[in-house]
Design a protein around this motif. Structure first.
Motif, PDB file in Angstrom:
ATOM      1  N   ARG A 134      46.389  23.219  43.227  1.00 41.72           N
ATOM      2  CA  ARG A 134      45.466  23.676  44.275  1.00 41.72           C
ATOM      3  C   ARG A 134      46.226  24.274  45.458  1.00 41.72           C
ATOM      4  N   GLU A 182      46.694  28.173  45.518  1.00 42.05           N
ATOM      5  CA  GLU A 182      45.568  29.101  45.672  1.00 42.05           C
ATOM      6  C   GLU A 182      45.970  30.280  46.558  1.00 42.05           C
ATOM      7  N   HIS A 224      48.321  31.521  40.526  1.00 40.90           N
ATOM      8  CA  HIS A 224      47.014  30.858  40.529  1.00 40.90           C
ATOM      9  C   HIS A 224      45.926  31.852  40.106  1.00 40.90           C
ATOM     10  N   ASN A 232      43.449  31.477  36.811  1.00 40.50           N
ATOM     11  CA  ASN A 232      41.993  31.624  36.869  1.00 40.50           C
ATOM     12  C   ASN A 232      41.474  32.613  35.833  1.00 40.50           C
TER      13      ASN A 232
END
Length: 387
Positions: A231, A234, A239, A243
């Motif tokens: 996290r 992000e 990241h 995704n």
């Protein structure tokens, strides 16, 4: 890895003196005389020169010598045990060549298994055993999986920092041999970080994502997004790429790759392998909402030629992520079930709806059977009255 420790039928002190004489004969800088300080000091002197035995031409003799050292080491209380066992383990990891490496590994594993399960020294021996096993290609003979590893140390858990160090080593030595197991190890490593120190796990988190993306057998990547260190990434390219593999289609990956080719390759990722995985993930996503998918849709969405469609479908079915039947005459694929790439609120709602429908159907069947049973009883009663 197996094998009991070897114990000679002489006293430990005499055994130590025999070892001193042996190493002296090989040219080691060691006295033949026993130490006036006692057996532990003898053992320190012996361990300090034990790697000289690798000059020996007889492999059976080398194994016997190393096992003799192990037998003394596990038979006496050690005030300076950590330094002694570290020194011994480090010297064995330097065994030259694969044959001697395997002999050294067997002795190191005997030492590990002869230490008390509540001994903190076992961690150090295990760590060096992994190093040595990696060199001789036997890592998975020592490391059987994350759950087994936890059991090994349940009576004396290493510190968080020690486990992080061990997980990093395991990931490094496994990533070329077993990418799936390497991914599990890295996920376990990221799980050792808390909210307070997750920001320091940036490098580990990047490796975790890259390993999972490169693993040809890893398709369900959604759980990675929940890891605290992930996290913290992000907004970064890695990241964004994750995704795409979690929820986007092949076209999104192609757009990302065309803009960030150097970045993708810098992570050790193979573009063709990425495309292959994204085609399967895209097909899974199509199958979630379409019980029947035409060949034309597959050709368009997955950017493949018509002659390759059937081979692709066969490849997808081999993964067992999708259950489907191909109809060549109708040029379509009929989907019976598929694994969801992500499992969020929408999927929980869908599962809830399915379960509610199932419960309603069961209740309907129960009510119908009750009506049939009541009708049967009423008919039987009427028949009795008629008689």
């Amino acid at each position: 890895m197996q094998g009991p420790a070897v114990f000679m039928d002489i006293s430990l002190e005499d055994q130590a003196q025999e070892l001193r004489k042996y190493f002296k004969s090989l040219g080691a800088e060691i006295s033949e005389e026993k130490s006036p300080k006692g057996i532990e000091d003898d053992l320190h002197k012996i361990v300090g020169v034990c790697d000289v035995c690798f000059k020996e031409t007889n492999e059976v003799d080398i194994e016997a010598i190393l096992n003799s050292i192990v037998s003394i080491m596990v038979s006496i209380p050690l005030e300076r045990g950590e330094n002694l066992i570290l020194a011994f383990s480090q010297r064995l990891t330097k065994a030259p060549g694969p044959k001697l490496g395997i002999i050294a590994l067997q002795s190191l594993w005997r030492l590990y298994n002869n230490l008390e399960t509540n001994s903190p020294l076992r961690y150090h021996v295990y760590y060096h055993a992994i190093e040595l096993a990696a060199r001789v290609g036997l890592v998975q003979e020592v490391f059987k999986g994350v759950e087994q590893l936890k059991k090994e140390f349940e009576n004396c858990p290493p510190s968080n920092e020690q486990m992080q160090k061990l997980y990093r080593l395991l990931h490094q030595v496994l990533k070329e041999q077993n990418s799936e197991l390497a991914s599990k190890v890295m996920i376990e490593l990221l799980g050792t970080y808390t909210d307070e120190n997750a920001s320091y796990a940036r490098e580990d988190a990047i490796k975790c994502i890259a390993t999972a993306l490169a693993d040809p057998n890893s398709f369900l990547l959604d759980p990675l997004l929940a890891l605290k260190p992930v996290r913290f990434l992000e907004g970064e390219l890695i990241h964004d790429l994750l995704n795409i593999f979690v929820s986007e289609k092949l076209s999104s990956y192609q757009t990302f790759y065309n803009s960030h080719k150097e970045f993708v390759h810098s992570q050790g990722l193979n573009h063709e392998q990425n495309v292959k995985k994204m085609r399967i993930l895209t097909f899974m996503q199509m199958a979630e909402s379409n019980p029947e998918i035409t060949f034309d849709e597959i050709i368009s969405e997955l950017q493949i030629e018509e002659k390759d469609v059937e081979a692709f479908i066969i490849e997808v079915l081999k993964t067992r992520l999708v259950r489907a039947r191909m109809d060549q005459a109708a040029r379509s694929v009929r989907v019976s079930s598929t694994m969801h790439r992500t499992f969020g609120r929408a999927q929980w709602q869908q599962l809830r709806d399915v379960l509610l429908l199932w419960r309603a159907n069961v209740q309907h069947a129960h009510d119908a059977m009750a009506s049939v049973a009541a009708a049967h009883l009423e008919y039987a009663a009427q028949q009795q009255k008629a008689q």
